[in-house]
Write an enzyme that holds these catalytic residues in place. Structure first.
Site, PDB file in Angstrom:
ATOM      1  N   SER A  11      98.094  83.839 -12.173  1.00 44.58           N
ATOM      2  CA  SER A  11      99.407  84.744 -12.163  1.00 44.58           C
ATOM      3  C   SER A  11      99.381  85.837 -13.214  1.00 44.58           C
ATOM      4  CB  SER A  11     100.662  83.818 -12.680  1.00 44.58           C
ATOM      5  OG  SER A  11     101.920  84.469 -12.684  1.00 44.58           O
ATOM      6  N   TYR A  66     105.727  78.035 -18.417  1.00 48.48           N
ATOM      7  CA  TYR A  66     104.906  78.475 -17.006  1.00 48.48           C
ATOM      8  C   TYR A  66     103.956  79.457 -17.621  1.00 48.48           C
ATOM      9  CZ  TYR A  66     103.710  80.592 -12.168  1.00 48.48           C
ATOM     10  OH  TYR A  66     103.237  81.179 -11.254  1.00 48.48           O
TER      11      TYR A  66
HETATM   12  N1  LIG Z   1     105.344  83.505  -5.524  1.00 50.70           N
HETATM   13  C1  LIG Z   1     104.778  84.352  -6.790  1.00 50.70           C
HETATM   14  O1  LIG Z   1     105.554  84.991  -7.056  1.00 50.70           O
HETATM   15  C2  LIG Z   1     103.464  83.817  -7.423  1.00 50.70           C
HETATM   16  C3  LIG Z   1     103.163  84.833  -8.366  1.00 50.70           C
HETATM   17  C4  LIG Z   1     101.934  84.463  -8.998  1.00 50.70           C
HETATM   18  C5  LIG Z   1     101.280  83.104  -8.798  1.00 50.70           C
HETATM   19  N2  LIG Z   1     101.733  82.488  -8.248  1.00 50.70           N
HETATM   20  C6  LIG Z   1     101.109  80.966  -7.968  1.00 50.70           C
HETATM   21  O2  LIG Z   1     100.794  80.943  -6.638  1.00 50.70           O
HETATM   22  C7  LIG Z   1     100.750  79.602  -6.538  1.00 50.70           C
HETATM   23  C8  LIG Z   1     101.250  79.348  -4.831  1.00 50.70           C
HETATM   24  O3  LIG Z   1     102.551  79.682  -5.303  1.00 50.70           O
HETATM   25  P1  LIG Z   1     103.681  80.154  -4.251  1.00 50.70           P
HETATM   26  O4  LIG Z   1     104.834  81.007  -4.457  1.00 50.70           O
HETATM   27  O5  LIG Z   1     102.873  80.181  -2.544  1.00 50.70           O
HETATM   28  O6  LIG Z   1     104.348  78.723  -4.058  1.00 50.70           O
HETATM   29  P2  LIG Z   1     104.999  77.807  -2.819  1.00 50.70           P
HETATM   30  O7  LIG Z   1     105.300  78.843  -1.579  1.00 50.70           O
HETATM   31  O8  LIG Z   1     106.132  77.065  -3.223  1.00 50.70           O
HETATM   32  O9  LIG Z   1     103.951  76.700  -2.282  1.00 50.70           O
HETATM   33  C9  LIG Z   1     103.605  76.025  -3.273  1.00 50.70           C
HETATM   34  C10 LIG Z   1     102.465  75.057  -2.387  1.00 50.70           C
HETATM   35  O10 LIG Z   1     101.929  74.176  -3.325  1.00 50.70           O
HETATM   36  C11 LIG Z   1     101.718  72.962  -3.159  1.00 50.70           C
HETATM   37  N3  LIG Z   1     102.009  71.876  -4.142  1.00 50.70           N
HETATM   38  C12 LIG Z   1     103.147  72.071  -5.012  1.00 50.70           C
HETATM   39  N4  LIG Z   1     102.839  71.033  -5.837  1.00 50.70           N
HETATM   40  C13 LIG Z   1     101.921  70.269  -5.475  1.00 50.70           C
HETATM   41  C14 LIG Z   1     101.340  69.144  -5.813  1.00 50.70           C
HETATM   42  N5  LIG Z   1     101.798  68.352  -7.030  1.00 50.70           N
HETATM   43  N6  LIG Z   1     100.268  68.669  -5.202  1.00 50.70           N
HETATM   44  C15 LIG Z   1     100.069  69.168  -4.109  1.00 50.70           C
HETATM   45  N7  LIG Z   1     100.426  70.414  -3.608  1.00 50.70           N
HETATM   46  C16 LIG Z   1     101.392  70.878  -4.330  1.00 50.70           C
HETATM   47  C17 LIG Z   1     103.097  72.959  -1.854  1.00 50.70           C
HETATM   48  O11 LIG Z   1     103.141  71.982  -0.968  1.00 50.70           O
HETATM   49  P3  LIG Z   1     103.978  70.643  -1.247  1.00 50.70           P
HETATM   50  O12 LIG Z   1     105.236  70.839  -1.929  1.00 50.70           O
HETATM   51  O13 LIG Z   1     104.027  70.123   0.152  1.00 50.70           O
HETATM   52  O14 LIG Z   1     103.264  69.731  -2.175  1.00 50.70           O
HETATM   53  C18 LIG Z   1     102.894  74.460  -1.417  1.00 50.70           C
HETATM   54  O15 LIG Z   1     101.727  74.224  -0.178  1.00 50.70           O
HETATM   55  C19 LIG Z   1     100.964  78.727  -7.540  1.00 50.70           C
HETATM   56  O16 LIG Z   1     100.063  78.179  -8.236  1.00 50.70           O
HETATM   57  C20 LIG Z   1     101.833  79.925  -8.193  1.00 50.70           C
HETATM   58  O17 LIG Z   1     101.991  79.603  -9.425  1.00 50.70           O
HETATM   59  C21 LIG Z   1     103.163  82.623  -7.493  1.00 50.70           C
END
Ligand SMILES: NC(=O)c1ccc[n+]([C@@H]2O[C@H](COP(=O)([O-])OP(=O)(O)OC[C@H]3O[C@@H](n4cnc5c(N)ncnc54)[C@H](OP(=O)(O)O)[C@@H]3O)[C@@H](O)[C@H]2O)c1
Length: 242
Positions: free
Chosen positions: A146, A159
């Protein structure tokens, strides 16, 4: 410069049966990259606690694994079973993560445990589990870090600390896996419009990045010829930090 013809041979022989593993592949950024890879003809293994939430769960080349990345034994079992059914892994995408603000005055041990166990330990032990089954000379590991792994933000200290820790891990395994010609990419997005921001009104997210754009960058890193490696991909919002 001497050409290494063996690397090119691995690439050509395996192009029709490439295998990806995507932790957190059911929603958000992970969902977008799983969908792109299925569209390119890859076999895609989606790991999540509720993988059935993935929109293409019924796709014939998609395999679902109900795994909590905080459970290192479950990750080991998934790696063994995927290796048995699909062989070696060409792309390991470590996307499972959680993020939310934790103002210092209210930061708790429970929040610390959830943020570090998921974002840091979950990535470390997924990498450990799958490293032995990555294809030498070809595989790419993409870790979804991130912008919070580069900078600090008021109210997001836990975070940010977790994503900074992740960057140290990624930089280290990049060097550790280099002798196998396995490439390791850290992608550092700004704010992306995913279900993790479902609580925000649409007008608050007009400048957020589309997850498909992030997925396309990841797929570009995965598809580079084996002689080239994108080590860090920083993609910020055009308006600056949000
Ligand atoms: N959205 C942003 O603005 C942003 C920016 C920078 C980086 N990121 C990073 O991108 C990644 C994905 O984020 P996102 O925004 O796409 O999140 P999201 O839409 O909430 O999706 C999260 C994914 O991770 C899985 N997950 C969460 N906890 C888990 C666990 N304990 N075991 C296995 N799977 C798990 C969820 O499935 P289940 O809940 O079914 O387990 C889901 O598939 C993260 O690492 C986040 O820090 C996001």
């Amino acid at each position: 410069m001497v050409e290494d013809s063996s690397l090119e041979k691995v690439h050509r022989e395996d192009i029709d049966k490439r295998v990806a593993v995507v932790t957190g592949g059911s929603l958000g950024i992970g969902e977008a990259v799983s969908t792109r890879l299925l569209g390119l003809g890859w076999q895609v293994h989606v790991l999540a606690r509720r993988p059935e939430a993935y929109s293409l769960a019924g796709h014939p080349s998609c395999h679902l694994h109900s795994v909590d990345v905080r459970d290192a034994d479950a990750l080991g079992d998934a790696a063994a079973s995927i290796n048995e059914t699909s062989g070696l892994v060409d792309a390991l995408i470590l996307c499972a993560g959680v993020g939310y603000p934790t103002p210092l005055a209210d930061a708790s041990r429970e929040q610390y445990a959830e943020l570090f166990d998921t974002n840091v330990a979950g990535t470390i032990f997924a990498a450990k589990a799958f490293a032995p089954v990555l294809r030498n000379g070809l595989a790419v590991v993409v870790v979804v870090s991130s912008i919070a792994g580069r900078r600090g933000y008021a109210d997001w200290s836990l975070y940010c600390a977790a994503k900074h820790a992740l960057e140290g891990f990624v930089a280290s395994i990049r060097d550790e896996l280099r002798h196998r010609r396995i490439r390791v990419t850290s992608i550092q997005p700004g704010s992306v419009d995913t279900p993790s921001y479902a609580h925000l009104a649409p007008k608050e997210k007009t400048e957020f990045i589309d997850p498909v754009s992030v997925a396309d960058l990841m797929v570009s890193a995965i598809q580079l010829p084996p002689q080239a490696s994108i080590e860090i991909l920083f993609v910020n919002n055009a308006v600056g930090d949000l």
